[in-house]
Design an enzyme around this catalytic site. Structure first.
Site, PDB file in Angstrom:
ATOM      1  N   LEU A  13      60.223  53.932  60.853  1.00 42.47           N
ATOM      2  CA  LEU A  13      60.870  52.632  60.648  1.00 42.47           C
ATOM      3  C   LEU A  13      62.265  52.593  61.270  1.00 42.47           C
ATOM      4  O   LEU A  13      62.633  51.614  61.924  1.00 42.47           O
ATOM      5  CB  LEU A  13      60.929  52.338  59.141  1.00 42.47           C
ATOM      6  CG  LEU A  13      61.419  50.958  58.728  1.00 42.47           C
ATOM      7  CD1 LEU A  13      60.658  49.837  59.426  1.00 42.47           C
ATOM      8  CD2 LEU A  13      61.320  50.805  57.202  1.00 42.47           C
ATOM      9  N   ALA A  62      63.500  58.834  53.473  1.00 40.25           N
ATOM     10  CA  ALA A  62      62.736  59.213  52.282  1.00 40.25           C
ATOM     11  C   ALA A  62      62.074  60.560  52.495  1.00 40.25           C
ATOM     12  O   ALA A  62      61.908  61.005  53.621  1.00 40.25           O
ATOM     13  CB  ALA A  62      61.669  58.159  51.970  1.00 40.25           C
ATOM     14  N   TYR A  63      61.699  61.169  51.383  1.00 38.13           N
ATOM     15  CA  TYR A  63      60.826  62.354  51.424  1.00 38.13           C
ATOM     16  C   TYR A  63      59.408  61.812  51.372  1.00 38.13           C
ATOM     17  O   TYR A  63      58.985  61.266  50.349  1.00 38.13           O
ATOM     18  CB  TYR A  63      61.114  63.246  50.217  1.00 38.13           C
ATOM     19  CG  TYR A  63      60.305  64.526  50.190  1.00 38.13           C
ATOM     20  CD1 TYR A  63      60.907  65.760  50.421  1.00 38.13           C
ATOM     21  CD2 TYR A  63      58.932  64.510  49.926  1.00 38.13           C
ATOM     22  CE1 TYR A  63      60.166  66.935  50.398  1.00 38.13           C
ATOM     23  CE2 TYR A  63      58.181  65.678  49.912  1.00 38.13           C
ATOM     24  CZ  TYR A  63      58.806  66.881  50.149  1.00 38.13           C
ATOM     25  OH  TYR A  63      58.072  68.036  50.129  1.00 38.13           O
ATOM     26  N   TYR A 127      55.160  62.209  44.677  1.00 40.59           N
ATOM     27  CA  TYR A 127      55.792  61.297  45.626  1.00 40.59           C
ATOM     28  C   TYR A 127      55.942  59.896  45.015  1.00 40.59           C
ATOM     29  O   TYR A 127      57.022  59.317  45.018  1.00 40.59           O
ATOM     30  CB  TYR A 127      54.965  61.237  46.917  1.00 40.59           C
ATOM     31  CG  TYR A 127      55.352  60.110  47.850  1.00 40.59           C
ATOM     32  CD1 TYR A 127      56.570  60.129  48.521  1.00 40.59           C
ATOM     33  CD2 TYR A 127      54.501  59.016  48.057  1.00 40.59           C
ATOM     34  CE1 TYR A 127      56.935  59.088  49.368  1.00 40.59           C
ATOM     35  CE2 TYR A 127      54.848  57.985  48.896  1.00 40.59           C
ATOM     36  CZ  TYR A 127      56.070  58.016  49.552  1.00 40.59           C
ATOM     37  OH  TYR A 127      56.430  56.989  50.385  1.00 40.59           O
TER      38      TYR A 127
END
Length: 287
Positions: A13, A62-63, A127
């Site tokens: 992104l 993010a992870y 997650y």
């Protein structure tokens, strides 16, 4: 000049926002990787934000290693939850616009109808749980923030499902893909454009929004579309999730209802095949 900070700038992104940034020269753009904005180092994060002094934050970092998160719970929580709290608080204290990206994995996957923003969240993997904790922390620290939940993201950048499947369809005579997980893919370029539509809109209306491309498909049907567009001859077989066990459970149904973002921001959402064609055309031209 307003300054836009993009975290996770080297991800799918973030990379699409970099491409898009040339269409918005009236903004100063800061594309920060993990060394410039360290989502995994809470001790330095606020200082880094203060040194950049953005006007707008697009939190794309993010992870996202869903299976590895089962083993690296603490790190996933730091990146997806605790860092979000710091960013949201900083944005609120300094009256900075914040768009934070979340996921369909906040849901259990037991629904039979497209999920609205108000649907009950019940993550079934680490997650999803850390991303949901991040959402809650974001809205608690900063009620003015916008959160966009998205799903099955792919792009011409980075490693993703579309690229992997193209390679396998080319290399193998037969592949098997799960056919009982239902949702819709998201071309990261489309999501990037929607984020900028919101940034440049006349009104900023905070809260949670859903965004993915149009269509209700399984991963198996997604691969059939990739095969059709790419003209691959490999045989594709649908299999149940039980035949392809993974460390992290996946939601069986996570189709997002996009009515809210269409109504409030007048967003026109392309069909998943249309966006897939655009992405695969770009991938072909890059060879």
């Amino acid at each position: 000049m307003k300054k836009i900070l993009v975290t996770g700038a080297k991800g799918q992104l973030g990379s699409e926002l970099m491409v898009l940034s040339k269409n918005y020269p009236h903004f100063e753009w800061i594309f920060a990787d993990r060394t410039q904005v360290s989502l995994d180092n809470l001790a330095v994060l606020k200082v880094q934000l203060e040194s950049i002094q953005p006007t707008i934050i697009l939190n794309c970092g993010a992870y996202t290693a869903v299976d590895r998160a089962e083993m690296e719970q603490e790190l996933a929580d730091v990146v997806n939850h605790q860092s979000v709290k710091i960013i949201a608080q900083y944005a609120f204290d300094n009256q900075i616009k914040l768009i934070h990206i979340s996921t369909d994995y906040v849901f259990a996957g037991t629904s039979a109808v497209a999920l609205t923003e108000e649907a009950i969240t019940q993550p079934i993997n680490v997650y999803g749980a850390t991303k949901r904790a991040g959402e809650l922390a974001c809205l608690q620290a900063n009620p003015d923030a916008i959160i966009i939940r998205t799903s099955w993201v792919y792009s011409t950048f980075g490693n993703n499902f579309v690229k992997t499947m193209q390679r396998l369809l080319k290399e193998r005579d037969t592949i098997s893909v799960v056919n009982d997980q239902i949702g819709s893919p998201t071309y990261a370029a489309d999501l990037a454009q929607v984020m900028m539509d919101i940034v440049t809109a006349q009104e900023w209306i905070s809260g949670i929004y859903n965004y993915s491309n149009e269509g209700e498909i399984s991963w198996f049907e997604f691969v059939l579309a990739i095969q059709e567009i790419g003209g691959y001859t490999c045989e594709v077989n649908g299999i149940p999730s039980s035949a392809y066990p993974t460390p992290a459970k996946r939601p069986a149904f996570s189709l997002l209802d996009k009515s809210k973002i269409k109504k409030i921001y007048g967003v026109t959402i392309p069909d998943y095949k249309e966006s897939l064609r655009r992405c695969m055309k770009l991938l072909r031209s890059e060879r």
